[in-house]
Motif scaffolding. Sequence first.
Motif, PDB file in Angstrom:
ATOM      1  N   ASN A  72       0.916  -1.251  -0.028  1.00 33.89           N
ATOM      2  CA  ASN A  72       0.202   0.145  -0.059  1.00 33.89           C
ATOM      3  C   ASN A  72       0.816   1.157  -0.037  1.00 33.89           C
ATOM      4  OD1 ASN A  72      -2.399  -1.778  -0.014  1.00 33.89           O
ATOM      5  ND2 ASN A  72      -2.567  -1.411   2.277  1.00 33.89           N
ATOM      6  N   VAL A  73       0.407   2.111  -0.636  1.00 35.52           N
ATOM      7  CA  VAL A  73       1.244   3.495  -0.777  1.00 35.52           C
ATOM      8  C   VAL A  73       0.164   4.678   0.151  1.00 35.52           C
ATOM      9  CG1 VAL A  73       1.910   5.346  -2.431  1.00 35.52           C
ATOM     10  CG2 VAL A  73       2.115   2.811  -2.781  1.00 35.52           C
ATOM     11  N   TYR A  74       0.910   5.294   0.809  1.00 33.00           N
ATOM     12  CA  TYR A  74       0.263   6.485   1.588  1.00 33.00           C
ATOM     13  C   TYR A  74       1.042   7.589   1.268  1.00 33.00           C
ATOM     14  CZ  TYR A  74      -0.992   2.474   4.435  1.00 33.00           C
ATOM     15  OH  TYR A  74      -1.488   1.157   5.061  1.00 33.00           O
ATOM     16  N   GLU A  75       0.099   8.454   0.815  1.00 35.39           N
ATOM     17  CA  GLU A  75       0.423   9.916   0.182  1.00 35.39           C
ATOM     18  C   GLU A  75      -0.222  11.000   1.011  1.00 35.39           C
ATOM     19  OE1 GLU A  75      -0.659   9.982  -3.920  1.00 35.39           O
ATOM     20  OE2 GLU A  75       0.999   8.447  -4.428  1.00 35.39           O
ATOM     21  N   GLY A  76       0.446  11.363   2.154  1.00 32.75           N
ATOM     22  CA  GLY A  76      -0.245  12.286   3.276  1.00 32.75           C
ATOM     23  C   GLY A  76      -1.121  12.025   3.862  1.00 32.75           C
ATOM     24  N   ASP A  77      -1.646  10.844   3.893  1.00 34.00           N
ATOM     25  CA  ASP A  77      -2.793  10.353   4.708  1.00 34.00           C
ATOM     26  C   ASP A  77      -2.515   9.282   5.813  1.00 34.00           C
ATOM     27  OD1 ASP A  77      -2.012   8.371   3.126  1.00 34.00           O
ATOM     28  OD2 ASP A  77      -4.032   7.905   2.379  1.00 34.00           O
ATOM     29  N   LEU A  78      -1.385   9.133   6.057  1.00 32.78           N
ATOM     30  CA  LEU A  78      -0.918   8.406   7.260  1.00 32.78           C
ATOM     31  C   LEU A  78      -0.527   9.263   8.338  1.00 32.78           C
ATOM     32  CD1 LEU A  78       0.050   5.558   8.342  1.00 32.78           C
ATOM     33  CD2 LEU A  78       2.444   6.027   7.648  1.00 32.78           C
ATOM     34  N   VAL A  79      -1.499   9.082   9.485  1.00 30.87           N
ATOM     35  CA  VAL A  79      -1.788   9.895  10.710  1.00 30.87           C
ATOM     36  C   VAL A  79      -0.828   9.151  11.766  1.00 30.87           C
ATOM     37  CG1 VAL A  79      -3.157  11.097  12.342  1.00 30.87           C
ATOM     38  CG2 VAL A  79      -3.908  10.620  10.065  1.00 30.87           C
ATOM     39  N   ALA A  80       0.292  10.045  12.450  1.00 26.91           N
ATOM     40  CA  ALA A  80       0.798   9.611  13.464  1.00 26.91           C
ATOM     41  C   ALA A  80       0.487  10.297  14.710  1.00 26.91           C
ATOM     42  CB  ALA A  80       2.236   9.646  13.117  1.00 26.91           C
ATOM     43  N   ARG A  81       0.297  10.001  15.830  1.00 21.86           N
ATOM     44  CA  ARG A  81      -0.212  10.837  16.826  1.00 21.86           C
ATOM     45  C   ARG A  81       0.927  10.451  18.048  1.00 21.86           C
ATOM     46  NH1 ARG A  81      -5.582   9.173  15.145  1.00 21.86           N
ATOM     47  NH2 ARG A  81      -6.355  11.107  14.016  1.00 21.86           N
ATOM     48  N   ASP A  84      -0.453  15.725  20.076  1.00 25.01           N
ATOM     49  CA  ASP A  84       0.201  16.280  18.657  1.00 25.01           C
ATOM     50  C   ASP A  84      -0.063  15.085  17.978  1.00 25.01           C
ATOM     51  OD1 ASP A  84       1.377  17.906  16.936  1.00 25.01           O
ATOM     52  OD2 ASP A  84       3.267  18.019  17.960  1.00 25.01           O
ATOM     53  N   GLU A  85      -0.242  15.523  16.356  1.00 29.41           N
ATOM     54  CA  GLU A  85      -0.243  14.725  15.365  1.00 29.41           C
ATOM     55  C   GLU A  85       0.523  15.097  13.943  1.00 29.41           C
ATOM     56  OE1 GLU A  85      -4.425  13.833  14.580  1.00 29.41           O
ATOM     57  OE2 GLU A  85      -4.556  15.538  13.285  1.00 29.41           O
ATOM     58  N   ALA A  86       0.737  14.294  13.395  1.00 26.01           N
ATOM     59  CA  ALA A  86       1.644  14.574  11.942  1.00 26.01           C
ATOM     60  C   ALA A  86       0.980  13.831  10.790  1.00 26.01           C
ATOM     61  CB  ALA A  86       2.953  14.435  11.994  1.00 26.01           C
ATOM     62  N   LEU A  87       0.668  14.424   9.676  1.00 26.87           N
ATOM     63  CA  LEU A  87       0.220  13.827   8.448  1.00 26.87           C
ATOM     64  C   LEU A  87       1.519  13.364   7.682  1.00 26.87           C
ATOM     65  CD1 LEU A  87      -2.866  15.709   7.326  1.00 26.87           C
ATOM     66  CD2 LEU A  87      -2.824  13.582   8.573  1.00 26.87           C
ATOM     67  N   THR A 100      10.245   5.605   7.183  1.00 21.59           N
ATOM     68  CA  THR A 100      10.053   7.268   7.276  1.00 21.59           C
ATOM     69  C   THR A 100      10.282   7.529   8.722  1.00 21.59           C
ATOM     70  OG1 THR A 100       9.391   9.312   6.642  1.00 21.59           O
ATOM     71  CG2 THR A 100       7.615   7.647   7.411  1.00 21.59           C
ATOM     72  N   GLN A 101      10.411   8.663   8.927  1.00 27.15           N
ATOM     73  CA  GLN A 101      10.494   9.316  10.401  1.00 27.15           C
ATOM     74  C   GLN A 101       9.483  10.180  10.803  1.00 27.15           C
ATOM     75  OE1 GLN A 101      14.707  10.245  11.057  1.00 27.15           O
ATOM     76  NE2 GLN A 101      15.237   8.044  11.655  1.00 27.15           N
ATOM     77  N   VAL A 102       9.170  10.581  12.062  1.00 25.33           N
ATOM     78  CA  VAL A 102       8.147  11.414  12.495  1.00 25.33           C
ATOM     79  C   VAL A 102       8.968  12.044  13.815  1.00 25.33           C
ATOM     80  CG1 VAL A 102       6.630   9.968  13.840  1.00 25.33           C
ATOM     81  CG2 VAL A 102       5.880  12.218  12.950  1.00 25.33           C
ATOM     82  N   LEU A 103       8.701  13.447  13.857  1.00 24.61           N
ATOM     83  CA  LEU A 103       9.529  14.205  14.950  1.00 24.61           C
ATOM     84  C   LEU A 103       8.497  14.667  15.648  1.00 24.61           C
ATOM     85  CD1 LEU A 103      12.278  14.693  16.440  1.00 24.61           C
ATOM     86  CD2 LEU A 103      12.525  16.667  14.833  1.00 24.61           C
ATOM     87  N   PHE A 104       8.682  14.672  17.077  1.00 20.36           N
ATOM     88  CA  PHE A 104       7.721  15.504  17.811  1.00 20.36           C
ATOM     89  C   PHE A 104       8.524  15.977  18.894  1.00 20.36           C
ATOM     90  CE2 PHE A 104       4.530  12.278  16.571  1.00 20.36           C
ATOM     91  CZ  PHE A 104       3.655  12.977  15.908  1.00 20.36           C
TER      92      PHE A 104
END
Length: 790
Positions: A324-333, A344-347, A356-360
């Motif tokens: 599956n490919v996620y294009e700006g619709d994967l939500v990390a909270r 807090d959350e990030a798309l 990938t990485q997400v930074l809070f």
Amino acid sequence: MTFLNGILAFGAIAALVPLLIHLFNRSRFKVVAWGAIHLLESVLRKNRRQIQLEQIILLIIRCIIPILLALALARMVVTEWGPFLNRIILPLVALGFLIMVALLPRAKMIWGTLCACVLLYILGAETGIIPNPNSQDSVRALSGDVPSSTVVLLDDSFSMNAQNGFSKARTFSTSLLNDLGKGSEASVIRMGGSPAPLFAKPTSEKDTLAQRTNLLKAQSDRIPLLDALDEALGAIHSGKNPKKEIILLSDFRKSDWENLDLAALSSFKERMQEETIQPVMTIIDLGEDENQNVSVEEIELSATTVGIGQNIKIRANLRNWGDNVYEGDLVARLFIDGADTHIDEALLSLPAQESTQVLFTHRFKEAGSHTIGIDLSVADDLPQDNRRSASINVIDRLGVLLIDGDPSKEWLRGETDFIKLALTPFFEAEEKKDLQTKDLIDAQVVSASNFDPVQNLKEQSLVVLANVSKLSEESTKAIETFVTEGGGLWICAGDQMDLDWYNQALGPAGTGLLPMPILSDKKKNAPESIQTHIVSSFFEHPALSLFNDPRNGSLADAEIQNWIKLDESRVKLEKNITVLARLETGDPLIVEKKSGEGVVLFLGTSIDTDWTNLPARSCYLPLTQQLASYLADQVTPPRNLLSGSTITHYLPDDQSGENFQLTLPNGQVRTLVANTRGKKALIEFTNTRLPGIYKLKLGNNEVVHFAVGASSTESRLERLSKEEITEKTKGLAETVDIIDGTNNNSFTAYRKLDSERKFGRETWKILLAAVLGLILLEIILQRSFGKVVL
């Protein structure tokens, strides 16, 4: 023929007892001359052979009784008709013919001939002259008619949650246990993390075992397959029934099976073949080929210990294992302290088979143990790995003692002035208006000549020796105790150091705190213009890993004019010594040594500007803060662990022997007793099979959190193909049966397969009946043979 209790078969040696008694009695008679003896000579000559035959028959019966009794107690299992016929049945038939010879002397030729024929047949069959009859099926029993010793290897690793794989395994196991016949015994071994039987030994309490199995959940880490097989073989070896079977239920993910040790697998097969009764191996494949999964692989914190109001950087590594490919619709909270709502959350975008990485960032306003959770809002095949947690310790202040070996009243001329400024920048700037401008470190400075270990070491987590010449014997012992009990020691080089004292007092002959022997007191013979730099590389050590991000500065920018040269030739193989950074000359510059519960760090150049311009570079402040925090943090055992690791928490010495409560991720509570190790009181808990948050309740309602995470490889749902499963499992046993359990009919398929199997039949009931019959026969014959015919 085989034996379930082989050691008892040696009881057949008791057959020698009647023979020895017979021989002993024969040698204890007296010849008495009697005048009328000649009148009986004709009668004696007539009956001598008959009497001898009768005595031989009674002797044979008395010898056979202990032999058959020993075989019955050893639980002989008949798997082939030939040996059972030749060694048990026909000898008894021959004995019967011999008895008829004694009882019916007029027809002794007929009975004697039959007895001889039977004995000749036995001799020919055993030597191979006469082939054995091919009628094994007449002896073997159907599977359902034989009590079994069954071991169920249950894959309860994290990946078994995908497509309800563990639910299928649990249903199969409970159905199997409830269906076992009378006299059967079973053992269920959970494979995830480390092999763990539900009961210490195989049990015949099948209903209880089924109930316990039905309550299990797949929450453990990846399976150590060979360890689980060894555990199963041990349980099978102690089995007491003629039908022995190992049933392996798994989803056959590649991460568990692709790197098997072939030598260990071959050794397991050899040990299987050495079993007296060969176990049957059955494989139940419960995995599905769908593998759409996104996981939180890891949470990286900029520090595991932070101060109140300080920013903590939270970086989560995310991986897409599917197509599956996620294009700006994967939500990390981001969740804090297990709250129901995120703060807090990030798309994000995440291509197929990529990471990938997400930074809070976050600031904690209260000291204590806190938890951080990263959650992905996505529907996939394994929702259990969409969330991962971490534990962080928030403190008010961290005590650091700076021992100045070259103090000065002039600003920035003392040995510890620069490091004091770097460790407490807000204090030095007198900016303490709110939590954001509060220093984490409380740095105290004392000169080497005024150092009092009794007073100065109180409530300190780290001691820095900055260009200290040497210490008194009392101070050296105090520093050694401080480190071995969990404190941090940072030795910074300089021109005041007595190198001989360091080698003797802190070297192997002394306290052993010095990571490496010192060769020389810098590059004294080199030209004044020579200088070098720190090698810029990817730093794997957590104390320097922040410099892998260029935004934190580069250690290679600093110029090093002088440095201590260390001898690393003698310590290359020591696991407790690590070189964190090197100079371009190849010399180690920053070296770490684990000592007891603490850590020693040696910096081969000065911490001020005497030997280097490091304090003038942008990397100086993060370097000193990171090293100080890392060393001080070693006082606290890690609270972010992988499944299967040991939870450890230090306590005040006076709390040894007290009870504490640990709450597991599933809500169960364990009572732990604090023990003493060395001079420390501590709590340990080893059974961390379940990933999640463990809560240790201390006094004053204080709670310490430990975050246990499953291996990231469990999120890789790629399976072995059916051909690969066959290839991998054929090395487990001589014959391996594989059942496709993905269609929810695994138990029905197993019963059909098992109904066609045949196993050896136990004979202890037959042998025991034969023993009782022979005892009765011996009594009857003894009375019959006692009648004298004149």
